[in-house]
Design an enzyme around this catalytic site. Structure first.
Site, PDB file in Angstrom:
ATOM      1  N   LYS A 105       0.881  -1.344   0.125  1.00  0.00           N
ATOM      2  CA  LYS A 105      -0.092  -0.168   0.077  1.00  0.00           C
ATOM      3  C   LYS A 105       0.941   1.233  -0.227  1.00  0.00           C
ATOM      4  O   LYS A 105       0.506   2.297  -0.665  1.00  0.00           O
ATOM      5  CB  LYS A 105      -0.911   0.048   1.215  1.00  0.00           C
ATOM      6  N   LYS A 188      -9.662 -10.729  -9.026  1.00  0.00           N
ATOM      7  CA  LYS A 188     -10.620 -11.004  -7.672  1.00  0.00           C
ATOM      8  C   LYS A 188     -11.783  -9.859  -7.871  1.00  0.00           C
ATOM      9  O   LYS A 188     -11.484  -8.843  -8.148  1.00  0.00           O
ATOM     10  CB  LYS A 188      -9.690 -10.860  -6.427  1.00  0.00           C
ATOM     11  N   LYS A 191     -14.272  -4.419  -4.249  1.00  0.00           N
ATOM     12  CA  LYS A 191     -15.113  -2.705  -4.395  1.00  0.00           C
ATOM     13  C   LYS A 191     -14.326  -2.004  -5.526  1.00  0.00           C
ATOM     14  O   LYS A 191     -15.204  -1.213  -5.805  1.00  0.00           O
ATOM     15  CB  LYS A 191     -15.330  -2.601  -3.048  1.00  0.00           C
TER      16      LYS A 191
HETATM   17  P1  ADP Z   1     -12.199  -5.730  -1.190  1.00  0.00           P
HETATM   18  O1  ADP Z   1     -11.147  -6.514  -1.919  1.00  0.00           O
HETATM   19  O2  ADP Z   1     -13.359  -5.426  -2.032  1.00  0.00           O
HETATM   20  O3  ADP Z   1     -11.506  -4.598  -0.749  1.00  0.00           O
HETATM   21  P2  ADP Z   1     -12.033  -6.601   1.384  1.00  0.00           P
HETATM   22  O4  ADP Z   1     -10.478  -6.515   1.235  1.00  0.00           O
HETATM   23  O5  ADP Z   1     -12.645  -5.463   2.212  1.00  0.00           O
HETATM   24  O6  ADP Z   1     -12.691  -6.531   0.084  1.00  0.00           O
HETATM   25  O7  ADP Z   1     -12.243  -7.907   2.199  1.00  0.00           O
HETATM   26  C1  ADP Z   1     -13.136  -8.015   3.022  1.00  0.00           C
HETATM   27  C2  ADP Z   1     -13.151  -9.627   3.231  1.00  0.00           C
HETATM   28  O8  ADP Z   1     -13.900 -10.155   2.325  1.00  0.00           O
HETATM   29  C3  ADP Z   1     -11.860 -10.301   3.637  1.00  0.00           C
HETATM   30  O9  ADP Z   1     -12.200 -11.320   4.468  1.00  0.00           O
HETATM   31  C4  ADP Z   1     -11.472 -10.993   2.106  1.00  0.00           C
HETATM   32  O10 ADP Z   1     -10.848 -12.210   2.251  1.00  0.00           O
HETATM   33  C5  ADP Z   1     -13.021 -11.349   1.651  1.00  0.00           C
HETATM   34  N1  ADP Z   1     -12.962 -11.223   0.161  1.00  0.00           N
HETATM   35  C6  ADP Z   1     -12.924  -9.894  -0.528  1.00  0.00           C
HETATM   36  N2  ADP Z   1     -13.133 -10.322  -1.786  1.00  0.00           N
HETATM   37  C7  ADP Z   1     -13.047 -11.432  -2.182  1.00  0.00           C
HETATM   38  C8  ADP Z   1     -13.338 -12.367  -3.213  1.00  0.00           C
HETATM   39  N3  ADP Z   1     -13.294 -11.822  -4.454  1.00  0.00           N
HETATM   40  N4  ADP Z   1     -13.648 -13.681  -3.101  1.00  0.00           N
HETATM   41  C9  ADP Z   1     -13.533 -13.995  -1.843  1.00  0.00           C
HETATM   42  N5  ADP Z   1     -13.435 -13.420  -0.493  1.00  0.00           N
HETATM   43  C10 ADP Z   1     -13.278 -12.079  -0.606  1.00  0.00           C
HETATM   44 NA    NA Z   2      -8.993  -5.319  -0.399  1.00  0.00          NA
END
Ligand code: ADP
Ligand code: NA
Length: 321
Positions: A105, A188, A191
């Site tokens: 980051k 993946k 958001k």
């Molecule tokens: P993002 O990647 O959208 O920013 P976060 O990092 O806030 O999401 O992830 C919050 C939770 O959701 C974590 O436990 C993460 O492992 C799970 N998660 C996020 N994206 C995925 C995905 N595409 N598939 C499975 N689990 C996910």
């Molecule tokens: Na993330």
């Protein structure tokens, strides 16, 4: 899950929330909404407040039972910040600098403009965990290093000040679903998706859910088969199907022998609407009564503080405060 978007997405739901809901059957569980972590990058006040509420509503609508588990907002329990300072003071600069998330980051933002919060948030995370004396903490693979740091800090503190913290084990669900972007199925689902149609939100309307699935990118050829390398689009749809129905992928592949992508999509759209629609409706119902939702979260915070305040008092005493 950080309250940094208006809606959770299908990856958050199938990759994390579904497992938490399962775990509350087996564990005395604590879940919180990390608004203090969210401000490691600037958040407009109203947006943060609204997103905390929305995240809470989706946790509950998705199956977290606030009577059975302890559900609260991080900033409502000041012990998190108070213990974090003690944790920060146990941490070496080099140790903190080796955290991969910090390296990634801060590299993206530039070493000088990255906030100090980005550097110290793993120590806040250690406090988040250790305040509740947990046996285990459910995390994704990407957070394993932070749990390792948490364990090291707990052991260091115990060594220096006497037995205080239980050393928690990371639980990394092996079969947790990994969901990919519907428009770009090698990335993946996130958001921060490039195309809004690649992201299936938990609060999407039925129509949107169906449309996004029906317009998901598929692959060359027409055979329905699971192969991440050559068929990432179809494979993603198959894993979503499997996660939503608890049917093994092989069984689904069998079921669609000789059928076309379109058949799979039409059925999956229906399955997704059936499963996610009620969650959205319930979340919206909860959001229509902010006073009730806030009362629920206040109750959760009070329950959390019962545990957290005792642990913090012990720590402060041992430190010499
Ligand atoms: P993002 O990647 O959208 O920013 P976060 O990092 O806030 O999401 O992830 C919050 C939770 O959701 C974590 O436990 C993460 O492992 C799970 N998660 C996020 N994206 C995925 C995905 N595409 N598939 C499975 N689990 C996910
Ligand atoms: Na993330």
């Amino acid at each position: 899950m950080q309250p940094s978007a208006d809606s959770l997405h299908l990856g958050n739901y199938l990759g994390a929330l579904v497992n938490w809901v399962r775990m509350q059957e087996e564990y005395d569980a604590f879940f919180f909404i990390p608004d203090m972590h969210a401000i490691t990058v600037p958040q407009p006040r109203e947006e943060l407040q609204e997103r905390v509420r929305r995240t809470a509503a989706q946790y509950i609508a998705g199956g977290i039972d606030p009577d059975r588990s302890t559900l609260f907002v991080q900033s409502h329990v000041p012990e998190h910040a108070q213990l974090a300072w003690v944790m920060i003071c146990q941490t070496g600069m080099g140790e903190a600098g080796r955290m991969n998330q910090f390296k990634d980051k801060s590299a993206k933002q530039g070493a000088d403009s990255a906030g100090v919060g980005l550097f110290t948030y793993p120590m806040l995370q250690a406090a988040d965990i250790l305040l509740y004396q947990p046996h285990a903490v459910p995390v994704g693979e990407d957070q394993k290093q932070h749990v390792e740091l948490t364990r090291n800090l707990a052991q260091r503190f115990n060594h220096r000040f006497g037995e205080t913290f239980r050393i928690p084990e990371p639980i990394i669900p092996k079969d947790a679903a990994r969901i990919y972007d519907l428009q770009n199925p090698t990335a993946k689902m996130s958001k921060s998706a490039e195309s809004p149609n690649g992201l299936l939100n938990l609060l999407d309307t039925d129509k949107k859910i169906a449309k996004k699935i029906k317009s998901a990118v598929t692959d060359d050829g027409s055979e329905i088969r699971f192969d991440r390398e050559t068929k990432p689009g179809v494979s993603n749809l198959l894993s979503i199907y499997s996660a939503l129905t608890d049917k093994p992928i092989e069984e689904i592949v069998e079921q669609y022998q000789g059928k076309m992508y379109g058949h799979l999509k039409v059925d999956l759209a229906e399955i997704a609407v059936e499963r996610l629609g009620p969650i959205r409706d319930r979340a919206e119902e909860l959001l229509e009564d902010p006073a009730q939702l806030e009362a629920l979260l206040a109750k959760g915070a009070a329950k959390a503080r019962e545990v957290a305040s005792e642990v913090l008092a012990d720590v402060y005493d041992k430190v010499g405060f």
